[in-house]
Enzyme design. Structure first.
Site, PDB file in Angstrom:
ATOM      1  N   GLU A 454       0.886  -1.253   0.127  1.00  0.00           N
ATOM      2  CA  GLU A 454       0.009  -0.067  -0.074  1.00  0.00           C
ATOM      3  C   GLU A 454       0.822   1.438  -0.205  1.00  0.00           C
ATOM      4  O   GLU A 454       0.410   2.336   0.512  1.00  0.00           O
ATOM      5  CB  GLU A 454      -0.673   0.072   1.293  1.00  0.00           C
ATOM      6  CG  GLU A 454      -2.170  -1.143   0.793  1.00  0.00           C
ATOM      7  CD  GLU A 454      -3.226  -0.913   2.007  1.00  0.00           C
ATOM      8  OE1 GLU A 454      -3.534   0.030   2.548  1.00  0.00           O
ATOM      9  OE2 GLU A 454      -3.894  -1.870   1.987  1.00  0.00           O
TER      10      GLU A 454
HETATM   11  C1  FAD Z   1       2.265  -9.793   1.281  1.00  0.00           C
HETATM   12  C2  FAD Z   1       2.186  -8.826   0.245  1.00  0.00           C
HETATM   13  C3  FAD Z   1       0.912  -8.347  -0.114  1.00  0.00           C
HETATM   14  C4  FAD Z   1       0.506  -7.526  -1.300  1.00  0.00           C
HETATM   15  N1  FAD Z   1      -0.867  -7.382  -1.541  1.00  0.00           N
HETATM   16  C5  FAD Z   1      -0.926  -6.726  -2.848  1.00  0.00           C
HETATM   17  C6  FAD Z   1      -2.388  -6.387  -3.259  1.00  0.00           C
HETATM   18  O1  FAD Z   1      -3.351  -6.905  -2.624  1.00  0.00           O
HETATM   19  N2  FAD Z   1      -2.407  -5.898  -4.674  1.00  0.00           N
HETATM   20  C7  FAD Z   1      -1.377  -5.456  -5.164  1.00  0.00           C
HETATM   21  O2  FAD Z   1      -1.617  -4.983  -6.373  1.00  0.00           O
HETATM   22  N3  FAD Z   1      -0.273  -5.747  -5.061  1.00  0.00           N
HETATM   23  C8  FAD Z   1      -0.028  -6.262  -3.635  1.00  0.00           C
HETATM   24  N4  FAD Z   1       1.299  -6.339  -3.157  1.00  0.00           N
HETATM   25  C9  FAD Z   1       2.457  -5.708  -3.848  1.00  0.00           C
HETATM   26  C10 FAD Z   1       2.944  -4.507  -3.167  1.00  0.00           C
HETATM   27  O3  FAD Z   1       2.168  -3.455  -3.073  1.00  0.00           O
HETATM   28  C11 FAD Z   1       4.565  -4.201  -3.856  1.00  0.00           C
HETATM   29  O4  FAD Z   1       5.211  -5.291  -3.258  1.00  0.00           O
HETATM   30  C12 FAD Z   1       4.865  -2.954  -3.465  1.00  0.00           C
HETATM   31  O5  FAD Z   1       4.324  -2.034  -4.416  1.00  0.00           O
HETATM   32  C13 FAD Z   1       6.471  -2.599  -4.048  1.00  0.00           C
HETATM   33  O6  FAD Z   1       6.580  -3.108  -5.252  1.00  0.00           O
HETATM   34  P1  FAD Z   1       7.607  -4.241  -5.445  1.00  0.00           P
HETATM   35  O7  FAD Z   1       7.601  -5.250  -4.152  1.00  0.00           O
HETATM   36  O8  FAD Z   1       7.787  -4.678  -6.724  1.00  0.00           O
HETATM   37  O9  FAD Z   1       9.157  -3.682  -5.129  1.00  0.00           O
HETATM   38  P2  FAD Z   1       9.831  -2.509  -6.179  1.00  0.00           P
HETATM   39  O10 FAD Z   1       8.879  -1.384  -6.742  1.00  0.00           O
HETATM   40  O11 FAD Z   1      10.644  -3.429  -7.122  1.00  0.00           O
HETATM   41  O12 FAD Z   1      10.721  -1.681  -5.032  1.00  0.00           O
HETATM   42  C14 FAD Z   1      11.985  -2.272  -4.623  1.00  0.00           C
HETATM   43  C15 FAD Z   1      12.571  -1.349  -3.480  1.00  0.00           C
HETATM   44  O13 FAD Z   1      12.856  -0.163  -4.125  1.00  0.00           O
HETATM   45  C16 FAD Z   1      12.140   0.830  -3.703  1.00  0.00           C
HETATM   46  N5  FAD Z   1      11.736   1.878  -4.837  1.00  0.00           N
HETATM   47  C17 FAD Z   1      11.151   1.597  -5.997  1.00  0.00           C
HETATM   48  N6  FAD Z   1      11.084   2.677  -6.865  1.00  0.00           N
HETATM   49  C18 FAD Z   1      11.695   3.754  -5.945  1.00  0.00           C
HETATM   50  C19 FAD Z   1      11.949   4.941  -6.398  1.00  0.00           C
HETATM   51  N7  FAD Z   1      11.438   5.597  -7.411  1.00  0.00           N
HETATM   52  N8  FAD Z   1      12.758   5.603  -5.508  1.00  0.00           N
HETATM   53  C20 FAD Z   1      13.155   5.341  -4.393  1.00  0.00           C
HETATM   54  N9  FAD Z   1      12.861   3.826  -4.089  1.00  0.00           N
HETATM   55  C21 FAD Z   1      12.213   3.182  -4.721  1.00  0.00           C
HETATM   56  C22 FAD Z   1      10.958   0.403  -3.020  1.00  0.00           C
HETATM   57  O14 FAD Z   1      10.467   1.092  -2.080  1.00  0.00           O
HETATM   58  C23 FAD Z   1      11.316  -0.934  -2.594  1.00  0.00           C
HETATM   59  O15 FAD Z   1      12.016  -0.543  -1.169  1.00  0.00           O
HETATM   60  C24 FAD Z   1       1.542  -7.215  -2.029  1.00  0.00           C
HETATM   61  C25 FAD Z   1       3.078  -7.450  -1.729  1.00  0.00           C
HETATM   62  C26 FAD Z   1       3.106  -8.384  -0.678  1.00  0.00           C
HETATM   63  C27 FAD Z   1       4.669  -9.001  -0.586  1.00  0.00           C
END
Ligand code: FAD
Length: 642
Positions: A454
């Site tokens: 979120e």
């Molecule tokens: C248990 C769980 C439940 C979830 N439930 C849902 C759901 O119901 N629906 C849904 O759609 N998604 C869901 N998600 C997805 C979740 O919202 C994403 O994991 C989250 O948005 C981060 O995306 P990512 O994991 O791909 O990380 P990435 O986007 O790959 O990011 C990796 C790291 O880099 C940082 N980062 C990325 N971009 C930037 C930037 N521009 N500047 C600085 N830092 C940055 C991030 O903060 C993070 O620390 C869920 C994930 C998990 C693990």
């Protein structure tokens, strides 16, 4: 009937009648950015609603305005609203205690269907859904109180209930749905069907512009055909209906193609929809989260939420309020952890005294207690403002989410340290050898994800920083925007010159927190200091803008310090308002003041630390070091390991 503590009519009128702003022209020059960053920013900017001119208490902190009267008297829940929520909250509380075994759910990775059915029958899946659609029709504060109860007991159930209501079908439909959509879906999701929200994909986590799931219109335009896959969709395994974000045909804006994302309601039993995998995690072991694949799934046009291309706006707006559920659940969990620590530091004797009498442990418990108080103050203050429709609260809700999730993680970590070896031992193992089954390690595992989903903490900081810079971008952003004609840029020089000639000198004048007569004398100095600090923050941000110009957005660590300062100022202000409310309610002033005073001092030290970091830091050296590591240098750091 209004309670005496509700906002004055004038304030409500002023705050709710602020005219919607015209969509701003792009104030950010994206021409020199990498293609990926440009696409991400263009999409985010086009989906962003402009902030209302009056700002909010928290947003104004960044421009040196300390409008304490917007949050004081503390906007407490009215007696009427409290009474309306009470029967449900009492039932939920008793039900959780008697029927929900969090450790068993964690061990088996399953929530008993009976628990889910009972919660549906109670209305726990439709707390905010109006009664005409089968919900309980309760307020944001009552919903927050339910999240607090759930958060204090079981995180798996919290996630089920919260993903369903805060981001699943109910909230976007309440905000953007047509009457037909509400009539068709709200009764279903209020009483019998779980819903989920599907945005994330392999290559689209924090960057929805990278989304590849497509929705193509049928020839006759009556439907869309969805193809692609979604990852990590919470509740999916149990869901009957999903909100799905999909890429639709791009739009041409000023001769350039702009990506479009559209939101759809999709029934899980639609032909071509397949749940292909259930994901498992470090915590939230009973999360019904998985991968969903769409192969030529036909979705009727009437299932589109809002207009074509407004999907990200739907998601962002939904989250502006939806985001408050997580901090409310964090308040519940943190209170529970405080309770565990309080008992343990009193009972456990080492070196001849209870461990709470050793400074090292006492410091941890005080920190936990102060943070619990502030977290509750911020979260329920913001929830009450949401109920009053008191203007644009996106900064407050983002601050609550970011601050509360990080504080709760630290609280769980410290609680584990306070409990020593017993903190690390599972509840089942503790019980097996005759000790109370206190699940600190489960709480620690379960709460870590709150800083990732979120809106991760990093993205929350970027989001808050973008809004913080908005007033400046509006007056001066065009100066640096090479995409605009010279005449526009020259106009911006004039406009900003005029603005800053009046605004900047004011940031050096003595600051006032306003009339604090109704506040206990011990609380006033914290607020006077906060008002001064707000001006110092505004100056610091302005100096950073003049130093870095349009490249300021790259300085994420610097911006995060400014965001950190404003968030602590919001926390201090909410804490003082909350403390006064408690004193007025007859709680012992000395107790209230000791906890509020402790918190304000600790927050003020964190603010000093942030300011120190704006002047002296290792940001550049750290960035360069990481680039070296990414380029394969420092090979010796890999030596000596398996
Ligand atoms: C248990 C769980 C439940 C979830 N439930 C849902 C759901 O119901 N629906 C849904 O759609 N998604 C869901 N998600 C997805 C979740 O919202 C994403 O994991 C989250 O948005 C981060 O995306 P990512 O994991 O791909 O990380 P990435 O986007 O790959 O990011 C990796 C790291 O880099 C940082 N980062 C990325 N971009 C930037 C930037 N521009 N500047 C600085 N830092 C940055 C991030 O903060 C993070 O620390 C869920 C994930 C998990 C693990």
């Amino acid at each position: 009937m209004k309670s005496p503590l509700e906002a004055p009519e004038r304030q409500i009128t002023e705050e709710t009648s602020a005219k919607p702003q015209e969509p701003a022209q792009s104030v950010i020059d994206t021409s020199k950015m990498s293609e990926g960053k440009r696409a991400a920013l263009d999409l985010a900017e086009s989906s962003r609603d402009p902030l209302d001119e009056r700002g909010s208490f928290a947003s104004n902190l960044f421009i040196g305005r300390f409008d304490f009267d917007r949050i004081f008297p503390y906007p407490v829940q009215s007696a009427e609203d409290r009474a309306k929520g009470e029967p449900f909250l009492k039932q939920l509380r008793e039900y959780l205690e008697a029927n929900v075994d969090g450790d068993e759910i964690d061990r088996t990775g399953e929530i008993p269907q009976k628990n889910i059915d009972d919660l549906f029958a109670m209305g726990a899946f439709g707390v905010k859904i109006p009664t005409q659609y089968g919900g309980l029709g309760l307020s944001q504060v009552n919903y927050g109180r339910a999240a607090m109860l759930l958060g204090s007991w079981d995180a798996n159930l919290t996630a089920l209930v919260s993903a369903h209501q805060s981001i699943g079908v109910p909230q976007p439909l309440l905000l953007f749905g047509t009457e037909e959509q509400k009539e068709k879906y709200l009764p279903r999701v209020a009483r019998k069907e779980i819903s989920a929200f599907a945005l994330t994909e392999w290559n689209a986590g924090s960057d929805p512009a990278n989304m590849s799931l497509r929705a193509d219109p049928t020839e006759d335009g009556s439907a869309f055909i969805l193809n692609g896959e979604k990852l990590w969709c919470t509740n999916l395994i149990k869901a009957g209906v999903l909100v799905v974000m999909a890429k639709t045909q791009p739009k041409m804006v000023n001769g350039k193609e702009r990506k479009q994302i559209t939101a759809f309601i999709v029934d899980v039993d639609s032909p071509g929809l397949e749940i292909t995998y259930r994901c498992h995690f470090m915590g939230l072991r009973a999360l019904y989260n998985g991968i969903v694949k769409f192969t030529n799934v036909r979705v009727p046009r009437e299932n589109m939420i809002a207009k074509e291309g407004q999907g990200l706006k739907v998601a962002l707006t939904t989250l502006n309020t939806g985001r408050l559920t997580i901090p409310a659940a964090c308040v519940g969990l943190s209170k529970r952890l405080l309770d565990i620590c309080r008992k343990w530091v009193t009972e456990r004797v080492q070196w001849g005294v209870p461990i709470g009498q050793h400074y090292a442990i006492a410091g941890k418990v005080a920190e936990i207690a102060g943070n619990v108080f502030a977290m509750e103050a911020m979260t329920f203050l913001t929830s009450a403002l949401v109920d009053r429709k008191a203007g644009d609260l996106r900064i407050e809700t983002a601050m609550c989410k970011m601050w509360a999730t990080e504080a709760t993680w630290r609280i769980a970590d410290e609680a584990m340290q306070v409990r020593g070896g017993r903190g690390y031992e599972t509840a089942q193992s503790l019980a097996g050898r005759g000790e109370p089954a206190i699940p600190v390690e489960r709480f620690l595992r379960d709460c870590r994800i709150n800083m990732i989903f979120e809106g991760s903490s990093e993205i929350m900081r970027l989001f808050i920083a973008r809004e913080a810079l908005d007033p400046h971008l509006k007056v001066g952003g065009a100066i640096f925007n090479t995409q605009l004609p010279m005449s526009e840029r020259a106009k911006a020089v004039f406009k900003s010159g005029k603005f800053y000639a009046s605004w900047y000198p004011k940031q050096w004048l003595p600051a006032s927190a306003g009339d604090l007569d109704k506040l206990h004398a011990d609380l006033r100095p914290h607020l006077h200091k906060a008002a001064r600090t707000s001006k110092r923050l505004a100056r610091g941000l302005f100096h950073a803008m003049t130093r870095f110009g349009p490249k300021l957005d790259r300085e994420q660590l610097l911006l995060s310090r400014f965001v950190g300062i404003a968030t602590e100022l919001f926390a201090i202000s909410a804490t003082c308002a909350f403390a006064q409310h408690k004193i007025d309610q007859g709680e012992p002033a000395s107790e209230v003041l000791s906890i509020a005073g402790y918190f304000c001092r600790a927050a003020s030290m964190r603010i000093d630390h942030h300011f120190a970091g704006t002047a002296r830091n290792a940001d550049r050296a750290g960035y360069d070091l990481t680039q070296e590591l990414m380029a394969g240098k420092h090979a010796d750091l890999r030596e000596g390991i398996v």
